[in-house]
Design an enzyme around this catalytic site. Structure first.
Site, short mmCIF file in Angstrom:
data_model
loop_
_atom_site.label_atom_id
_atom_site.label_comp_id
_atom_site.label_asym_id
_atom_site.label_seq_id
_atom_site.Cartn_x
_atom_site.Cartn_y
_atom_site.Cartn_z
N GLY A 158 0.80 -1.22 0.00
CA GLY A 158 0.00 0.00 0.00
C GLY A 158 0.83 1.27 0.00
CG HIS B 162 3.55 1.00 -5.64
ND1 HIS B 162 3.84 1.89 -4.64
CD2 HIS B 162 4.12 -0.18 -5.29
CE1 HIS B 162 4.57 1.28 -3.72
NE2 HIS B 162 4.76 0.03 -4.09
CD GLN C 142 9.90 -7.95 -2.83
OE1 GLN C 142 9.85 -7.90 -1.61
NE2 GLN C 142 9.25 -7.09 -3.59
O1 PAF Z 1 7.70 -5.15 -2.19
C1 PAF Z 1 6.81 -5.14 -1.32
O2 PAF Z 1 6.04 -4.18 -1.18
C2 PAF Z 1 6.64 -6.35 -0.40
O3 PAF Z 1 7.86 -6.89 -0.08
C3 PAF Z 1 5.68 -7.43 -0.95
C4 PAF Z 1 6.21 -8.05 -2.23
C5 PAF Z 1 4.32 -6.81 -1.21
C6 PAF Z 1 5.51 -8.55 0.06
O4 PAF Z 1 4.94 -8.07 1.26
#
Ligand code: PAF
Length: 280
Positions: free
Chosen positions: A23, A29, A154
């Site tokens: 969020g 985003h 990630q």
């Molecule tokens: O990148 C993020 O915002 C978080 O690490 C994710 C992938 C939503 C996991 O909580």
């Protein structure tokens, strides 16, 4: 459709492209959501694009950081709907961490445990990320999921995780979106002072300098120099790695396989991450 908080409702949603977030969405985003909506359309997925908004407690190293993490669900929902999301999944904690059954913590794939990268400054962080991703992919009918290249480790972790867990989820990379002066967009940028905001440009400058060389050691030295010249002292890493597994290059490998320059550094107590393809 709007906000979904119930497990049954999200399970009944058709196969979708998921954009996992915590969020407090910024324009970067929003572009990933736009991409998710396009990808869902192209694949003819009846569930469309679903954005998850869940501030995941288990990936914070600091309880206070978790407590003060900004939450603005209403605004996030409006932004997502505006660019074509079908729904926002905002589960309560009990849905993600059911109190009545044992929680499965998946093994963190090797790419998430490498010395010299995120594990240095955020030990245990990827355990929480893996846990929440597996749970999301269990409850949301996810055909594909979008991860920004901004958090490159990630992204590679998500790829390895779905393979390890044999989950049929396609991982789609999304480009890094930048401010006009080149700073990678991040929810953390709001914490920078005016002076820190200017100094933060040196991270992008160091990456660009690093990718201008085709020898990893020369690149690392060049990045260290640019950061030092800008007065950035708390550098967690400024390194060149193989792009696919984020291992250091073996002698003779550079130039034959794609690489990545990655930097994590503190400015004004704010931890900033960025990376670019290497070499240019
Ligand atoms: O990148 C993020 O915002 C978080 O690490 C994710 C992938 C939503 C996991 O909580």
């Amino acid at each position: 459709m709007g906000v979904i908080t119930e497990l049954d409702a999200i399970r009944a949603n058709g196969a979708c492209v998921l954009v996992p977030t915590m969020g407090f969405l910024h324009p970067g985003h929003v572009e990933l959501v736009r991409q998710g909506a396009r990808e869902a359309e192209a694949r003819g997925l009846e569930g469309g694009c679903v954005v998850s908004v869940f501030v995941n407690p288990s990936q914070f190293n600091d309880a206070r950081d978790f407590a003060v993490y900004p939450r603005e669900l209403e605004r996030d929902v409006a932004l997502c709907m505006d660019v074509g999301a079908r729904a926002v999944f905002a589960p309560p904690n009990e849905v993600m961490y059911p109190p009545d059954r044992e929680i499965r913590w998946p093994d963190v794939p090797k790419v998430g445990r490498l010395p010299g990268l995120e594990e240095v400054g955020r030990p245990g962080h990827f355990e929480g990320v893996c846990r929440v991703l597996v749970r999301l992919f269990e409850v949301v009918p996810t055909a594909a999921a979008v991860f920004g290249e901004k958090d490159f480790q990630q992204l590679q972790l998500a790829r390895s995780l779905v393979e390890q867990e044999a989950m049929p989820v396609e991982i789609l990379p999304g480009p890094t979106y930048r401010e006009a002066d080149g700073l990678a967009m991040s929810s953390r940028n709001v914490h920078l002072s005016e002076e820190g905001r200017v100094r933060a440009r040196a991270i992008g400058a160091a990456l660009r300098e690093g990718r201008a060389h085709d020898d990893p050691e020369t690149s690392e030295r060049a990045m260290a120099r640019v950061l030092a010249e800008a007065g950035i002292e708390r550098v967690e890493y400024a390194t060149v790695r193989c792009a696919h597994d984020l291992m250091p290059f073996e002698p003779g490998e550079a130039g034959r396989i794609p690489g990545r320059v990655l930097i994590t550094a503190y400015i004004d107590d704010t931890r900033l991450l960025d990376n670019m393809a290497w070499p240019a």
